[in-house]
Design a protein around this motif. Structure first.
Motif, short mmCIF file in Angstrom:
data_model
loop_
_atom_site.label_atom_id
_atom_site.label_comp_id
_atom_site.label_asym_id
_atom_site.label_seq_id
_atom_site.Cartn_x
_atom_site.Cartn_y
_atom_site.Cartn_z
N LEU A 110 42.09 10.05 41.99
CA LEU A 110 43.11 9.31 42.94
C LEU A 110 42.57 8.27 43.28
N SER A 111 43.34 7.23 43.69
CA SER A 111 42.44 6.00 44.43
C SER A 111 42.02 6.50 45.84
N MET A 112 41.10 5.91 46.26
CA MET A 112 40.54 6.35 47.76
C MET A 112 41.52 6.31 48.79
N LEU A 150 51.89 8.39 49.46
CA LEU A 150 51.70 9.82 49.50
C LEU A 150 52.81 10.23 48.16
N PHE A 151 53.85 9.53 48.04
CA PHE A 151 54.79 10.00 46.96
C PHE A 151 54.03 9.72 45.46
N ARG A 152 53.39 8.63 45.32
CA ARG A 152 52.81 8.53 44.22
C ARG A 152 51.51 9.29 43.74
N ALA A 153 50.94 9.68 44.89
CA ALA A 153 49.71 10.45 45.00
C ALA A 153 50.11 11.93 44.27
N LYS A 154 51.27 12.32 44.85
CA LYS A 154 51.65 13.69 44.75
C LYS A 154 52.11 13.86 43.20
N ARG A 155 52.91 12.53 42.86
CA ARG A 155 53.46 12.44 41.56
C ARG A 155 52.38 12.51 40.34
N LYS A 156 51.08 11.81 40.92
CA LYS A 156 50.18 12.02 39.85
C LYS A 156 49.61 13.30 39.86
N ILE A 157 49.46 14.00 40.79
CA ILE A 157 48.91 15.24 40.76
C ILE A 157 49.75 16.16 39.70
N ARG A 158 51.02 15.84 40.04
CA ARG A 158 51.96 16.86 39.10
C ARG A 158 52.11 16.42 37.84
N ASP A 159 52.06 15.03 37.38
CA ASP A 159 52.24 14.55 36.17
C ASP A 159 50.94 14.60 35.33
#
Lengths: 115, 412
Positions: free
Chosen positions: B124-126, B160-169
């Motif tokens: 994830l980005s910093m 936050l939306f993008r970060a959680k999406r990356k965690i999931r996807d």
């Protein structure tokens, strides 16, 4: 979890330089096939041999070359099926081209959950 | 409202605020483990606290507030999954099955650590790591985080939306890293916490008294991490480092909000008890990055006066840091310490040897040069360097400090 590995070379010289023992992925392929995480993968021809296809207003438009011009070039791909991103990163980091270029680890699309 | 009732409300409010700090992260972590769905976990945790605000002032405190909140949140999650569409249920079941089979039964500690390590994952980005850690581990609201980092709330929502999406996807795992990668991953978490601390300590880009105190948040999160991983000496060292900085906070900014340089700080306003306690913890710890940084901070904090500071030792410690965690900023600080230990001419020589390519926008480099030139009496060059530093300074207090110095040498 399925990932597409896009194997990239930093320069065209590296991509086209055959027979360099440090860049030979044979043992990586053997290892990953043995682990059962790699289903398919191929080396690709030069981006110069690519044809980019677009259809606009019903018209077929062709361009010679890749759709995006960068110094780095995609020279191969592998389909990887492994536990999670940590394992995918570990697998990618062992690919010889990780040292001479880079490996983009792209997860397969999964439909977003609908509430 | 009778006296007794008023007290009940007050007790309930205090209990809920305390519980929020203590229980947010364990609840979110347990629900992510259960459902694999970060948003669902956070929403259900939120719902449990809303319910506590409704019930506790009326019913009185439950015997076990943490247990009450955990049960309420878990029931809510199960209820929501039961009501959700068939497709979603299939998805959730698949996720739960993914988590269930080979995973050994996990403890609360493992769940909480898994949450922290997922939030601070190096893929994830910093920016995303910082935001997620404050939201999911720290329990701060999106608007609090946005405000603390001076970005629009919708930017933070998106981040936050993008970060959680990356965690999931991308399937960023929710687990404690294996022993052989643990140290490296802990370092990554500490980098996030230290960045949060520094953001609070050296707030860049303007004043806002309503802003959340990020330094205090970072200390709270580091304390929590130290309890979860008691064997890591680097976490202890980072906590000590934060303590040593924080103990001198009262003297760091004057009544007008201007930064008081170390030289002019009123050391009577330093929290000497806290400093002594923190410095005592440094003895005998192995030599890691944060231990060295904490030792440097301890040198400053325990010095009776600016002149009596052990600059030779500080220069030596920065030399160690150059070996462990080399960076142009470390080199700059080493040059400053040498300038103090051996005189500005030596300092300037060290300063000129730094590869400053990545420091082009860093105001403290021309500021350090200006200070050394001023002490050497090279006023015209010092003036130029002060002007360069002022142009680059993003913090109003820094800017005012540099402008004052510039005026002093302009009109001696």
């Amino acid at each position: 979890m399925r990932y597409m590995f896009l194997i990239c070379a930093e320069t065209a010289e590296i991509a086209e330089d055959d027979g360099h023992p440090d860049r030979d992925p044979t043992s990586w392929v053997k290892e990953m096939d043995g682990r059962g995480v790699r289903s398919i993968g191929e080396r690709l021809a030069s981006p110069e041999d690519a044809t980019t296809v677009r259809v606009r207003d019903g018209q077929l438009l062709l361009t010679d070359g890749p759709f995006v011009e960068t110094k780095e070039l995609i020279c191969g791909f592998d389909l990887i099926d492994c536990a999670d991103l940590d394992e995918a990163i570990e697998i990618a980091s062992k690919h010889p081209m990780a040292r001479w270029g880079m490996v983009e680890v792209r997860p397969f699309w999964t439909p977003p959950p609908r509430s | 409202m009778g006296h007794g009732r008023g007290e009940t409300v007050l007790d309930a409010a205090t209990a809920i605020l305390t519980a929020h700090r203590r229980d947010w992260s364990p609840i979110v972590a347990a629900l992510i483990r259960l459902t694999g769905d970060w948003d669902l976990a956070e929403e259900c945790a939120q719902d449990a606290f809303v319910k506590a605000w409704e019930r506790w002032p009326v019913d009185g405190l439950p015997d076990n507030p943490s247990g009450w909140l955990m049960t309420t949140a878990r029931n809510r999650a199960i209820d929501r999954l039961r009501r959700s569409s068939l497709e979603r249920r299939k998805y959730e079941q698949a996720r739960m099955a993914d988590h269930a089979p080979d995973a050994p039964p996990s403890s609360d500690v493992d769940d909480q650590l898994s949450l922290i390590f997922a939030c601070c994952h190096p893929a994830l980005s910093m920016e995303a790591r910082v935001a997620l850690t404050l939201r999911s581990v720290g329990g701060l609201t999106t608007s609090e985080i946005a405000r603390a980092f001076l970005v629009a709330e919708r930017t933070m929502v998106q981040r936050l939306f993008r970060a959680k999406r990356k965690i999931r996807d991308a399937a960023i795992p929710f687990r404690v890293p294996a022993r052989d990668e643990l140290d490296e991953r802990v370092d990554g978490v500490l980098a996030v916490l230290y960045l949060v601390f520094n953001e609070g300590y050296h707030a860049s880009g303007g004043y806002d008294v309503e802003r959340l105190d990020l330094s205090t948040e970072a200390i709270r999160l580091a304390t929590q991490l130290a309890e979860l991983l008691p064997t890591s000496t680097e976490i202890e060292s980072l906590l000590t480092l934060m303590d040593l900085h924080d103990a001198r906070r009262a003297a760091r900014v004057d009544d007008l909000g201007d930064i008081v340089p170390l030289e002019l700080q009123d050391r009577a306003r330093w929290d000497r008890v806290r400093i002594a306690r923190a410095a005592a913890r440094l003895d005998g710890a192995p030599l890691g990055r944060y231990q060295v940084e904490a030792s440097i901070a301890a040198c400053h904090a325990t010095a009776p006066t600016f002149d009596d500071t052990d600059w030779v030792e500080i220069a030596r410690l920065y030399g160690c840091l150059t070996q462990i965690a080399p960076s142009p900023v470390v080199a700059l600080n080493r040059a400053i310490a040498i300038g103090m230990a051996d005189g500005p001419a030596h300092g300037l020589r060290e300063l000129d040897a730094i590869d400053a390519t990545s420091l082009r926008a860093y105001p403290y480099l021309p500021a350090a040069r200006a200070d050394m030139l001023r002490r050497l009496g090279r006023i015209p060059e010092a003036t130029g360097a002060y002007r360069a530093a002022i142009r680059l300074a993003s913090n109003e207090a820094d800017k005012r400090f540099l402008e004052r110095r510039l005026q002093e040498i302009d009109r001696p």
